[in-house]
Design an enzyme around this catalytic site. Structure first.
Site, PDB file in Angstrom:
ATOM      1  N   GLN A   1       0.896  -1.283   0.045  1.00  0.00           N
ATOM      2  CA  GLN A   1      -0.242   0.091  -0.212  1.00  0.00           C
ATOM      3  C   GLN A   1       0.885   1.286   0.079  1.00  0.00           C
ATOM      4  O   GLN A   1       0.507   2.328   0.030  1.00  0.00           O
ATOM      5  CB  GLN A   1      -0.938   0.065   1.392  1.00  0.00           C
ATOM      6  CG  GLN A   1      -1.826  -1.139   1.314  1.00  0.00           C
ATOM      7  CD  GLN A   1      -2.450  -1.218   2.706  1.00  0.00           C
ATOM      8  OE1 GLN A   1      -3.509  -0.505   2.974  1.00  0.00           O
ATOM      9  NE2 GLN A   1      -1.808  -2.075   3.480  1.00  0.00           N
TER      10      GLN A   1
ATOM     11  N   HIS B 122      -1.344   1.540  -4.324  1.00  0.00           N
ATOM     12  CA  HIS B 122      -1.450   2.863  -4.141  1.00  0.00           C
ATOM     13  C   HIS B 122      -0.644   3.591  -4.841  1.00  0.00           C
ATOM     14  O   HIS B 122      -0.689   5.060  -4.649  1.00  0.00           O
ATOM     15  CB  HIS B 122      -1.635   3.320  -2.656  1.00  0.00           C
ATOM     16  CG  HIS B 122      -2.585   2.715  -1.789  1.00  0.00           C
ATOM     17  ND1 HIS B 122      -2.786   2.675  -0.432  1.00  0.00           N
ATOM     18  CD2 HIS B 122      -3.897   1.811  -2.362  1.00  0.00           C
ATOM     19  CE1 HIS B 122      -3.925   1.755  -0.077  1.00  0.00           C
ATOM     20  NE2 HIS B 122      -4.403   1.278  -1.225  1.00  0.00           N
TER      21      HIS B 122
ATOM     22  N   CYS C 107      -0.105  13.562 -15.756  1.00  0.00           N
ATOM     23  CA  CYS C 107      -1.015  14.641 -16.295  1.00  0.00           C
ATOM     24  C   CYS C 107      -2.203  14.254 -15.931  1.00  0.00           C
ATOM     25  O   CYS C 107      -2.740  13.253 -15.943  1.00  0.00           O
ATOM     26  CB  CYS C 107      -0.711  14.578 -17.695  1.00  0.00           C
ATOM     27  SG  CYS C 107      -1.735  15.895 -18.615  1.00  0.00           S
TER      28      CYS C 107
ATOM     29  N   CYS D 180      -3.880  14.443 -20.495  1.00  0.00           N
ATOM     30  CA  CYS D 180      -3.304  13.608 -21.607  1.00  0.00           C
ATOM     31  C   CYS D 180      -3.113  12.024 -20.784  1.00  0.00           C
ATOM     32  O   CYS D 180      -2.896  11.338 -21.735  1.00  0.00           O
ATOM     33  CB  CYS D 180      -2.194  14.144 -22.279  1.00  0.00           C
ATOM     34  SG  CYS D 180      -0.545  13.932 -21.358  1.00  0.00           S
TER      35      CYS D 180
ATOM     36  N   CYS E 195       2.444  19.363 -17.180  1.00  0.00           N
ATOM     37  CA  CYS E 195       2.684  18.195 -18.222  1.00  0.00           C
ATOM     38  C   CYS E 195       3.360  19.173 -19.410  1.00  0.00           C
ATOM     39  O   CYS E 195       2.931  20.324 -19.605  1.00  0.00           O
ATOM     40  CB  CYS E 195       1.650  17.525 -18.733  1.00  0.00           C
ATOM     41  SG  CYS E 195       1.751  16.262 -19.763  1.00  0.00           S
TER      42      CYS E 195
HETATM   43  N1  APR Z   1       6.484  -2.413  12.403  1.00  0.00           N
HETATM   44  C1  APR Z   1       5.283  -3.065  11.842  1.00  0.00           C
HETATM   45  N2  APR Z   1       3.960  -2.180  12.177  1.00  0.00           N
HETATM   46  C2  APR Z   1       3.845  -1.069  12.510  1.00  0.00           C
HETATM   47  C3  APR Z   1       5.240  -0.394  13.111  1.00  0.00           C
HETATM   48  C4  APR Z   1       6.404  -1.168  12.907  1.00  0.00           C
HETATM   49  N3  APR Z   1       7.584  -0.663  13.352  1.00  0.00           N
HETATM   50  N4  APR Z   1       5.062   0.738  13.509  1.00  0.00           N
HETATM   51  C5  APR Z   1       3.640   1.011  13.372  1.00  0.00           C
HETATM   52  N5  APR Z   1       3.190  -0.178  12.827  1.00  0.00           N
HETATM   53  C6  APR Z   1       1.883  -0.407  12.412  1.00  0.00           C
HETATM   54  C7  APR Z   1       0.705   0.396  13.367  1.00  0.00           C
HETATM   55  O1  APR Z   1       0.361  -0.282  14.753  1.00  0.00           O
HETATM   56  C8  APR Z   1      -0.499   0.310  12.374  1.00  0.00           C
HETATM   57  O2  APR Z   1      -1.422  -0.673  12.527  1.00  0.00           O
HETATM   58  O3  APR Z   1       1.635  -0.150  11.178  1.00  0.00           O
HETATM   59  C9  APR Z   1       0.007   0.303  10.885  1.00  0.00           C
HETATM   60  C10 APR Z   1      -0.098   1.494  10.173  1.00  0.00           C
HETATM   61  O4  APR Z   1      -1.169   1.866   9.716  1.00  0.00           O
HETATM   62  P1  APR Z   1      -1.573   3.107   8.996  1.00  0.00           P
HETATM   63  O5  APR Z   1      -0.949   4.175   9.524  1.00  0.00           O
HETATM   64  O6  APR Z   1      -3.062   2.890   8.896  1.00  0.00           O
HETATM   65  O7  APR Z   1      -1.027   2.906   7.331  1.00  0.00           O
HETATM   66  P2  APR Z   1      -1.827   1.679   6.359  1.00  0.00           P
HETATM   67  O8  APR Z   1      -2.463   0.662   7.003  1.00  0.00           O
HETATM   68  O9  APR Z   1      -0.528   1.374   5.357  1.00  0.00           O
HETATM   69  O10 APR Z   1      -2.704   2.749   5.664  1.00  0.00           O
HETATM   70  C11 APR Z   1      -3.535   2.201   4.857  1.00  0.00           C
HETATM   71  O11 APR Z   1      -4.199   4.564   4.180  1.00  0.00           O
HETATM   72  O12 APR Z   1      -3.889   6.679   4.400  1.00  0.00           O
HETATM   73  C12 APR Z   1      -4.071   5.650   3.563  1.00  0.00           C
HETATM   74  O13 APR Z   1      -2.981   5.534   1.342  1.00  0.00           O
HETATM   75  C13 APR Z   1      -2.945   5.398   2.559  1.00  0.00           C
HETATM   76  O14 APR Z   1      -1.848   3.444   1.974  1.00  0.00           O
HETATM   77  C14 APR Z   1      -2.401   3.967   3.151  1.00  0.00           C
HETATM   78  C15 APR Z   1      -3.618   3.510   3.632  1.00  0.00           C
END
Ligand code: APR
Length: 322
Positions: free
Chosen positions: A105, A123, A131, A134, A152
């Site tokens: 992600q 993502h 762009c 286009c 662009c």
């Molecule tokens: N190792 C493993 N996990 C970790 C660590 C670590 N060192 N530090 C934090 N985490 C965990 C947190 O506990 C949390 O559950 O990583 C997770 C991060 O969660 P989010 O911040 O919600 O990120 P993510 O799940 O990737 O978000 C999904 O949401 O905002 C959008 O597009 C964006 O791709 C992203 C999507």
């Protein structure tokens, strides 16, 4: 599902060592130890910024300059980051598996920088610019763009090459990810809060196809209840131990090259436990004997299976009676 970590780590390691196919789903947490902020942790981006103002098509429509200022801020931060041992362990794991798919992600590009090959970016990519008219897309790895918003060559406004809230994911990428999750024995879920769909939907999909799910996250998430094993801790510490050296495991190449496999008598206690854990995970899915014999032929499995023959045949029968 709360588990005792060391025992779980060992069990999960056994599953991973003996699996022929693995899919991995990563989120922002795997890059946290590289200094890239996550989104929803205490110091996460969405704690300090409103995604409605920065990460939706409407926000870009309203104020492309503000959006690009924010992406420049993130680009500068990510440009200073390096892959951590968690990223590197996945590169190592990929070299050992004939079927390995890394579904991320993350838009930070750290998996690529680490050397991951079979990578699906759900993502998009923060180092891509696209762009708005286009559709041309081009890489731009400058930490921050001197002129924002960029344009662009066709003259139209350009946008960050990432998927925004409310936008569909690239069809080919989500289709390939879905296929990989359905066909891989194990889904390893690392550093995601598992609340953003359709990415989070890959986890119940794996369960629905009888796959083993292993989670790595310091915190509990909606995935924890579905996981066969949740390892609570930082990915940069747990992944290298989970992947570890595979001296305990006969390499697939050994099997193909007819190298002699260890017999039961020659195996150490951890090896037998690992094998047992692996076979249990196979038996849960009523493993196809053909797959078993292809993956691990030789006296070792036969002796192990013979030991469990009674249990296996009982299982089958019960099904028939029903
Ligand atoms: N190792 C493993 N996990 C970790 C660590 C670590 N060192 N530090 C934090 N985490 C965990 C947190 O506990 C949390 O559950 O990583 C997770 C991060 O969660 P989010 O911040 O919600 O990120 P993510 O799940 O990737 O978000 C999904 O949401 O905002 C959008 O597009 C964006 O791709 C992203 C999507």
């Amino acid at each position: 599902m709360e588990f005792d970590t060391n025992e779980d780590l060992h069990r999960a390691r056994g599953w991973i060592q003996f699996a022929g196919s693995i899919a991995v789903l990563t989120g922002a947490g795997i890059s946290a130890e590289s200094g890239v902020p996550t989104f929803r942790d205490a110091d996460g981006l969405w704690r300090n910024f409103r995604f409605e103002d920065l990460a939706t098509p409407e926000a870009f429509e309203r104020n492309p300059l503000l959006v690009w200022e924010w992406y420049n801020f993130r680009r500068e931060r990510i440009a200073k980051a390096q892959p951590n041992p968690g990223h590197m362990a996945l590169v190592e794991l990929e070299t050992r598996k004939s079927e390995f798919t890394l579904i991320t992600q993350n838009v930070d590009g750290l998996h690529e920088l680490a050397g991951s090959k079979n990578l699906l970016k759900l993502h998009g990519d923060i180092w891509q610019v696209r762009c708005t008219k286009c559709g041309a897309a081009w890489p731009d790895r400058r930490p921050s763009l001197p002129e924002i918003p960029p344009h662009c060559l066709c003259g139209a406004l350009a946008r960050p090459g990432v998927v925004r809230f409310g936008e569909p994911l690239p069809k080919r990428v989500i289709d390939l990810a879905t296929q990989a999750v359905k066909s891989s024995e194990i889904l390893l879920v690392i550093g995601t809060s598992a609340i953003v769909y359709p990415a989070a939907g890959l986890i119940p999909l794996a369960k629905a196809h009888g796959r083993t799910v292993i989670e790595i996250n310091p915190d509990e998430t909606p995935c924890s209840d579905m996981a066969d094993c949740s390892l609570h801790g930082p990915a940069g510490e747990i992944l290298p131990r989970l992947v570890g050296s595979d001296s305990h495991r006969p390499k697939e190449s050994d099997a193909r090259s007819g190298a002699r496999m260890k017999t039961f008598a020659e195996m150490s206690a951890p090896e037998i436990r690992a094998m047992a854990a692996w076979l249990r995970s196979k038996l849960q899915g009523r493993a196809n004997p053909l797959v078993l014999s292809q993956l691990l032929d030789g006296e070792l499995v036969r002796r192990y299976l013979r030991g469990n023959e009674e249990r296996i045949s009982q299982g089958t029968r019960k099904e028939e009676e029903r």
